[in-house]
Design a protein around this motif. Structure first.
Motif, short mmCIF file in Angstrom:
data_model
loop_
_atom_site.label_atom_id
_atom_site.label_comp_id
_atom_site.label_asym_id
_atom_site.label_seq_id
_atom_site.Cartn_x
_atom_site.Cartn_y
_atom_site.Cartn_z
N ASP A 137 0.94 -0.90 -0.29
CA ASP A 137 0.11 -0.01 0.36
C ASP A 137 0.63 1.84 -0.21
OD1 ASP A 137 -2.67 -1.28 -0.57
OD2 ASP A 137 -2.44 -1.55 1.60
N ALA A 138 2.31 1.13 0.19
CA ALA A 138 3.05 2.08 0.50
C ALA A 138 3.62 2.48 -0.94
CB ALA A 138 4.07 2.15 2.11
N LEU A 139 3.30 1.60 -2.13
CA LEU A 139 4.03 1.85 -3.45
C LEU A 139 3.48 2.51 -4.07
CD1 LEU A 139 4.95 -1.96 -3.31
CD2 LEU A 139 6.51 -0.16 -3.38
N PRO A 140 3.75 3.93 -4.93
CA PRO A 140 2.97 4.23 -5.50
C PRO A 140 2.28 4.04 -6.90
CG PRO A 140 5.10 5.48 -5.21
CD PRO A 140 5.59 3.87 -4.99
N ALA A 141 2.84 2.18 -6.54
CA ALA A 141 2.65 2.11 -8.17
C ALA A 141 1.15 1.22 -7.66
CB ALA A 141 2.33 -0.02 -8.80
N LEU A 142 0.25 1.16 -6.35
CA LEU A 142 -0.57 0.88 -5.80
C LEU A 142 -1.89 1.64 -5.05
CD1 LEU A 142 0.25 -2.51 -3.76
CD2 LEU A 142 -0.64 -2.82 -5.67
N GLY A 143 -1.77 3.09 -5.70
CA GLY A 143 -2.55 3.85 -5.27
C GLY A 143 -2.50 4.69 -4.66
N ARG A 144 -2.00 4.49 -3.85
CA ARG A 144 -2.06 5.26 -2.37
C ARG A 144 -1.26 4.93 -1.02
NH1 ARG A 144 -4.32 3.24 2.99
NH2 ARG A 144 -4.86 0.95 3.33
N VAL A 145 -1.31 5.39 -0.08
CA VAL A 145 0.28 5.58 0.68
C VAL A 145 -0.35 5.08 2.21
CG1 VAL A 145 2.05 6.12 2.67
CG2 VAL A 145 1.70 6.55 -0.38
N VAL A 146 -1.25 4.65 3.32
CA VAL A 146 -1.26 4.06 4.48
C VAL A 146 -0.72 4.59 5.25
CG1 VAL A 146 -2.05 2.05 4.48
CG2 VAL A 146 0.36 2.56 5.13
N SER A 192 5.43 8.38 4.86
CA SER A 192 6.94 8.82 4.75
C SER A 192 8.13 7.98 4.80
CB SER A 192 7.39 9.44 5.90
OG SER A 192 7.87 8.99 7.53
N TYR A 193 6.97 6.89 4.48
CA TYR A 193 8.07 5.23 4.13
C TYR A 193 8.66 5.29 2.60
CZ TYR A 193 9.42 0.68 4.28
OH TYR A 193 10.40 -1.06 4.13
N LEU A 194 8.74 6.18 1.47
CA LEU A 194 9.55 6.00 0.84
C LEU A 194 10.21 6.98 0.46
CD1 LEU A 194 6.81 4.67 -2.22
CD2 LEU A 194 8.74 3.88 -1.26
N GLU A 195 9.91 7.81 1.27
CA GLU A 195 10.89 9.39 1.83
C GLU A 195 12.21 8.33 2.18
OE1 GLU A 195 9.14 11.95 3.94
OE2 GLU A 195 7.82 12.72 2.39
N ASP A 196 12.24 7.93 3.00
CA ASP A 196 13.26 7.06 3.86
C ASP A 196 13.65 5.68 2.87
OD1 ASP A 196 13.56 9.24 6.36
OD2 ASP A 196 11.63 8.00 6.46
N VAL A 197 13.12 4.92 2.20
CA VAL A 197 13.37 4.13 2.10
C VAL A 197 13.48 4.06 0.08
CG1 VAL A 197 13.05 1.49 1.79
CG2 VAL A 197 12.71 2.95 3.61
N ASP A 198 14.38 3.39 -1.16
CA ASP A 198 13.60 3.89 -2.12
C ASP A 198 13.04 2.48 -2.19
OD1 ASP A 198 15.44 1.12 -3.58
OD2 ASP A 198 16.69 2.12 -2.16
N GLN A 199 12.17 2.74 -3.83
CA GLN A 199 10.78 1.61 -3.79
C GLN A 199 11.44 0.60 -3.93
OE1 GLN A 199 6.59 1.89 -6.98
NE2 GLN A 199 8.03 3.40 -7.17
N ALA A 200 12.66 0.40 -4.12
CA ALA A 200 13.56 -1.27 -5.12
C ALA A 200 13.63 -1.94 -3.63
CB ALA A 200 15.03 -0.61 -5.82
N THR A 201 13.94 -1.50 -3.20
CA THR A 201 14.21 -1.96 -1.80
C THR A 201 12.80 -2.41 -0.93
OG1 THR A 201 16.22 -0.47 -1.56
CG2 THR A 201 16.12 -1.06 0.90
N ALA A 202 12.76 -1.32 -0.74
CA ALA A 202 10.82 -1.38 -0.32
C ALA A 202 10.00 -3.29 -0.65
CB ALA A 202 9.91 -0.11 -0.55
N ILE A 203 10.34 -2.70 -2.09
CA ILE A 203 10.07 -4.32 -2.84
C ILE A 203 10.54 -5.68 -1.98
CG2 ILE A 203 9.88 -5.41 -4.80
CD1 ILE A 203 9.24 -2.57 -6.30
N LEU A 204 12.32 -5.16 -1.77
CA LEU A 204 12.80 -6.47 -1.71
C LEU A 204 12.33 -7.08 0.01
CD1 LEU A 204 16.25 -5.70 -3.31
CD2 LEU A 204 14.38 -7.83 -4.33
N ALA A 205 11.84 -5.58 0.59
CA ALA A 205 11.58 -6.06 1.70
C ALA A 205 10.16 -6.54 2.17
CB ALA A 205 11.40 -4.64 2.45
N GLY A 206 9.42 -6.29 1.28
CA GLY A 206 7.71 -6.78 0.93
C GLY A 206 8.72 -8.54 0.79
N VAL A 253 -8.57 -6.58 -6.20
CA VAL A 253 -9.34 -6.18 -6.43
C VAL A 253 -9.76 -4.45 -6.19
CG1 VAL A 253 -12.14 -6.56 -5.31
CG2 VAL A 253 -10.90 -8.25 -5.84
N GLY A 254 -9.51 -4.38 -4.96
CA GLY A 254 -9.15 -2.65 -4.28
C GLY A 254 -8.78 -2.17 -5.04
N LEU A 255 -7.56 -2.64 -6.15
CA LEU A 255 -6.85 -2.04 -7.17
C LEU A 255 -7.68 -1.63 -8.28
CD1 LEU A 255 -3.82 -0.17 -8.26
CD2 LEU A 255 -4.06 -2.72 -9.05
#
Length: 296
Positions: free
Chosen positions: A104-113, A118-132, A176-178
């Protein structure tokens, strides 16, 4: 950092729960789980520091409380285990929930919880995907390496979590939500949060050696309790307006009415279980506290 129980107390939910005569067991179990999760470090290897940081940030983020892990713990307690005996399983379901938070924090999925704004201000998107991705492996690790119990019981817990997080569960619900193809609130809830609530209780019951009847009843109770919890968050303004599934489709009054119906259905499920189920009853009252405060 405040525990999730303390955060819920500040929001008013735990206060209502305690003032209405609720047992302190639920809050003590949540504090136990919070301490357990805060102690998880993932890796001490220096070159994995960025990945570990990307995983610990959502793990410790303010949010909804540890409701999924609690459902697992309370169901296990109702069938004779101690809460501490299922901490790895409770941690595993919390990890599964964090995967959806990161999605939900990823821009590709349309919103930020809100809790990850501020998650993606501290973590780049590629690393966030790997974290998930990492959380799913870590969840399996907690269940298969750390969770004690008969092998067939642990395997059943793994199966329940797998079913709740795949296309027939959390990921399907996010799809479904997306795509905006939901016609009723249940269309999203059933797959996403509902599936994980149901699996959480069934995992705890399975680890305690519960019968199929007990797994079914405790799972249904958790499913309906999750409806109440989701409506709580929406009524309390903790969910962005565009993501309010129940109040968005039913309105405030309709959502409150559904919350009452869900609470009655949860209690009916416990009656079907044939056990006293003090833990799940306490869990239910805990998650319905915020809607009750809004009504009164």
């Amino acid at each position: 950092m405040a525990s999730s129980a303390e955060r819920f107390l500040r929001a008013g939910g735990a206060w209502v729960y305690e003032e209405s005569g609720g047992s302190g067991a639920v809050l003590s179990h949540e504090a136990l789980l919070e301490e357990y999760l805060q102690g998880i470090r993932f890796s001490s290897e220096r070159r994995l520091g960025d990945l570990v940081r990307a995983m610990r940030l959502p793990l410790l983020a303010d949010g909804e409380g540890r409701v999924y892990g609690l459902a697992c713990m309370e169901a296990a307690c109702d069938l004779g285990l101690e809460a501490k005996e299922v901490l790895p399983a409770a941690g595993a379901v919390e990890f599964a929930h964090i995967i959806s938070m990161i999605h939900d924090a990823l821009p590709a999925l349309g919103r930020v919880v809100p809790e990850l704004e501020s998650y993606l201000e501290d973590v780049d998107q590629a690393t966030a995907i790997l974290a998930g991705d990492g959380f799913w492996g870590e969840a399996l690790g907690l269940l298969t390496r750390e969770q004690r119990g008969a092998p067939e019981r642990v395997l059943r817990a793994v199966q329940e979590l797998a079913l709740a997080t795949g296309t027939g569960g959390m990921v399907g619900g996010q799809s479904v939500g997306l795509r905006g193809v939901a016609e009723r609130p249940e269309d999203v809830y059933r797959l996403k949060w509902g599936a994980l609530f149901r699996a959480s209780a069934r995992m705890g019951a399975a680890l305690a050696g519960g019968t199929e009847r007990e797994l079914d009843a405790l799972g249904r109770c958790a499913w309906y309790a999750g409806v109440c919890q989701r409506i709580s968050l929406e009524l309390d303004g903790l969910i962005p307006t565009e993501e309010r599934v129940f109040t968005g489709m039913l309105g405030r009054d309709g959502a409150l009415e559904l919350s009452g119906e869900a609470r009655r259905s949860a209690l009916a499920a416990l009656e079907d279980s044939g056990i006293e189920a003090r833990g799940m009853r306490g869990f239910l009252e805990y998650v319905v506290g915020v809607p009750r405060r809004k009504e009164g």
